[in-house]
Design an enzyme around this catalytic site. Structure first.
Site, PDB file in Angstrom:
ATOM      1  N   GLY A  24       0.886  -1.718   0.111  1.00  0.00           N
ATOM      2  CA  GLY A  24      -0.075   0.337  -0.050  1.00  0.00           C
ATOM      3  C   GLY A  24       0.688   0.838   0.138  1.00  0.00           C
ATOM      4  N   GLY A  26       0.561   5.956   0.635  1.00  0.00           N
ATOM      5  CA  GLY A  26       0.013   7.142   1.572  1.00  0.00           C
ATOM      6  C   GLY A  26       1.000   8.127   0.279  1.00  0.00           C
ATOM      7  N   GLY A  27       0.365   9.773   1.673  1.00  0.00           N
ATOM      8  CA  GLY A  27       0.561  11.058   1.166  1.00  0.00           C
ATOM      9  C   GLY A  27       2.601  10.862   1.866  1.00  0.00           C
ATOM     10  N   MET A  28       2.769   9.936   2.508  1.00  0.00           N
ATOM     11  CA  MET A  28       4.565  10.191   3.205  1.00  0.00           C
ATOM     12  C   MET A  28       5.059   8.916   2.126  1.00  0.00           C
ATOM     13  SD  MET A  28       4.931  12.654   4.889  1.00  0.00           S
ATOM     14  CE  MET A  28       6.531  11.839   6.226  1.00  0.00           C
ATOM     15  N   GLY A  29       4.765   7.758   2.525  1.00  0.00           N
ATOM     16  CA  GLY A  29       5.343   6.748   1.695  1.00  0.00           C
ATOM     17  C   GLY A  29       4.486   5.290   1.248  1.00  0.00           C
ATOM     18  N   GLN A  30       5.851   4.244   1.161  1.00  0.00           N
ATOM     19  CA  GLN A  30       5.780   3.506   0.067  1.00  0.00           C
ATOM     20  C   GLN A  30       5.241   2.203   1.448  1.00  0.00           C
ATOM     21  OE1 GLN A  30       4.357   2.493  -2.870  1.00  0.00           O
ATOM     22  NE2 GLN A  30       3.433   0.798  -2.526  1.00  0.00           N
ATOM     23  N   VAL A  31       4.250   1.524   1.723  1.00  0.00           N
ATOM     24  CA  VAL A  31       4.825   0.183   2.557  1.00  0.00           C
ATOM     25  C   VAL A  31       4.635  -1.160   1.182  1.00  0.00           C
ATOM     26  CG1 VAL A  31       3.286  -1.443   3.792  1.00  0.00           C
ATOM     27  CG2 VAL A  31       3.134   0.983   4.387  1.00  0.00           C
ATOM     28  N   LYS A  45       7.839  -0.242   5.578  1.00  0.00           N
ATOM     29  CA  LYS A  45       7.087   1.404   5.648  1.00  0.00           C
ATOM     30  C   LYS A  45       8.328   1.801   5.141  1.00  0.00           C
ATOM     31  CE  LYS A  45       4.445   4.839   7.244  1.00  0.00           C
ATOM     32  NZ  LYS A  45       3.819   5.202   8.539  1.00  0.00           N
ATOM     33  N   ASP A 138      -5.646   8.075  15.767  1.00  0.00           N
ATOM     34  CA  ASP A 138      -5.913   7.601  13.638  1.00  0.00           C
ATOM     35  C   ASP A 138      -7.028   6.318  13.939  1.00  0.00           C
ATOM     36  OD1 ASP A 138      -6.815   8.844  11.141  1.00  0.00           O
ATOM     37  OD2 ASP A 138      -4.508   8.156  10.878  1.00  0.00           O
TER      38      ASP A 138
END
Length: 409
Positions: A24, A26-31, A45, A138
């Site tokens: 997956g 997100g805005g900050m990184g890749q997993v 991550k 969150d």
């Protein structure tokens, strides 16, 4: 978790972990799905190069320190990390299962009994987090993974020390997921208390039971207004009646009106026991159901073999067929996972066991046995166990092949 192939720009290794696919982003990184030198699967991550600056490194270092502190059976554990690397990264326990959002989107809402089990399990897990002076802050469907050993909570990137006034966010900035955010968090109130996670857990349970969150709007400003307006009640449409009082309390506008996490566990337990079950039994049912929902079971059954005329021959797995006098089946039915057994039995052979057994088909046994079967105490011959019959071995092999085709590794 579902993986996709690596892209050409993805690294092959990070911090000693071999990267096998994307999980997956997100805005900050890749997993990524990674594997340690010892073969341990991990969720790795990595911060995107485009956002690596001093603030991002500091936030990432805080997340690593929090993951070092937090513990519990419901928390995906930290394995290793490096916030000072050229591309900062951290590796956590890999949970082989979908997140709650994907599961509900694919299979529909969970039965009320399983929602109660989910609520008790997560509330207890969050209780351990709060005892360590932490808040998650969150919680949302994407941050709950439904693994083979039960649900796990992930992504403590926004977690803060409950007693700390230090924040890495800019003034007047609200961080979190609006659709699961309690009013005080949306209003920027500080310091936050454990009640924020109680509210978010209530939103999660409502989603698990109905497929929708407490507030929904196409415009984020309208959504924030709905969340913060005390006159706008959460949408509990479709919630099972037995869950409505608990959900209403957890989603109270005022933080002081929400139950403590221990009360959530007690109420879930009482509702489960009112249906004649223990909470541990309900938890096993939840794990069985999320591992293989009802619609998935028919795809796991092998097709009955055809005889010489092309007609399908019923097997011992067909519950409509009575066992013959020569064979005593070890199992004659597939359990109904909508109401699974309190101690569910896995019908499929684990991959590790399957790898050790020969794959070739056993020859058909002769019509006459070379040696007589040993007699029972009443003088009658003992029935031949299905476990040792050629048909059972063929069936087991078909099940192993079906399981292997669906396995993540």
């Amino acid at each position: 978790m579902q993986t996709t192939p690596l892209s050409p720009e993805d690294p092959a290794h990070i911090g000693g972990f071999e990267l096998l696919g994307r999980v997956g982003q997100g805005g900050m990184g890749q997993v990524y799905l990674g594997e340690s030198p010892g073969g341990e699967p991990a969720a790795v991550k990595v911060i995107k190069p485009s956002v690596v600056d001093s603030t991002a490194r500091l936030r990432f270092a805080q997340e690593i320190e929090i993951l070092k502190t937090v513990w519990g059976a419901r928390i995906a554990q930290l394995l290793d990390a490096d916030a000072e690397a050229e591309q900062p990264w951290l590796a956590t326990e890999y949970v082989d299962g979908p997140d709650l959002g994907k599961h509900v989107s694919t299979h529909g809402p969970l039965p009320a009994l399983l929602v109660l089990s989910l609520g008790a399990t997560l509330a207890e897990g969050l209780g351990y987090v709060h005892k360590q002076g932490l808040l998650h802050r969150d919680l949302k469907p994407a941050n709950i993974l439904l693994g083979p050993n039960g649900p796990k909570i992930i992504d403590f990137g926004l977690a803060v020390f409950a007693e700390s006034g230090v924040s890495l966010t800019a003034a007047n900035t609200v961080v979190g997921t609006p659709s699961c955010m309690p009013p005080e968090q949306a209003n920027g109130v500080k310091p936050l208390t454990s009640a924020v996670d109680v509210y978010a857990l209530g939103a999660l349970l409502l989603f698990a039971a109905t497929g929708h969150l407490p507030y929904h709007a196409n415009n984020i400003h309208v959504l924030f207004h709905m969340v913060t307006d005390p006159a706008t009640n959460p949408d509990l449409t479709g919630a099972p009646p037995e869950l409505v009082p608990l959900l209403t309390a957890m989603l109270s506008h005022d933080a002081q009106d929400r139950p403590a996490l221990t009360e959530v566990v007690q109420q879930c337990r009482a509702l489960v026991e009112a249906q004649g079950l223990k909470l541990a039994q309900a938890r096993r049912r939840l794990t069985t159901y999320t591992a293989a929902p009802p619609q998935d079971f028919p795809t796991l059954l092998p097709a009955p073999p055809a005889d010489s005329t092309g007609t399908s021959t019923p097997t011992a797995l067909d519950p409509t067929v009575a066992p013959s006098h020569d064979e005593t089946p070890a199992a004659t039915t597939i359990p109904d996972v909508s109401v699974p057994d309190a101690h569910p039995t896995v019908l499929l052979t684990p991959p590790s066991q399957a790898a050790d057994e020969p794959a070739q088909q056993e020859p058909t046994p002769p019509a006459q046995e070379d040696t007589p079967r040993r007699a029972r105490p009443d003088g009658k011959p003992r029935a031949r166990s299905l476990r040792h019959s050629a048909q059972a071995r063929r069936t087991a092999q078909q099940l192993r092949e079906a399981y292997s085709a669906r396995a993540a590794f």
